[in-house]
Design a protein around this motif. Sequence first.
Motif: not given
Length: 171
Positions: A87-104
């Motif tokens: 939305n016009g603000s400088r930001a970066a998104i760095h993936p940390v972890r992938t999982s099959g469930t939200l709980r984990a």
Amino acid sequence: MVKPRPPTMRTNWRYIAAQIVPASFVPDPREVYYAIIDASTWMWGDVVTSAMQPAVIEAVAGRVIIRCARGHEDALEAALAAVTSVNGSRAAIHPVRTSGTLRALRREVPVPAPEEDGRMVDMKGESYRILSQSGQKVDLVKDGIKKQVSLYVTQEDLEEYNATNAGTDGI
């Protein structure tokens, strides 16, 4: 009456936890979604992006959780790396972890604590609160009645200022 689909016919989802930088940035989930869609469409095109089915599940300061269809995790992570602004603000998104469930995912990747420590610095007769400090970069904020004033200085600038103005509180 329509029967629900059996589990074998349902879409398998994968969830990606990503760090959003700067950590003090509080993102709007809708705006994060638009930034991810723009980056994904730019990299992979409309067909792959629609097959990915990305969705922002959660967006809080410092962390965002994104859902995608199984098998498209790598493509979505690459698209996340291409995000440079939200939305016009400088930001970066760095993936940390992938999982099959939200709980984990929520258990293993907690929400980062805010870096606010309440330390104060006096510069030019005004008192500023240290918002964040990473490496040589120091972000100072002065909360006022009508507006908020931000200063972006380096550690060296603060040390020079404190050396020339003895008697002020430094870091």
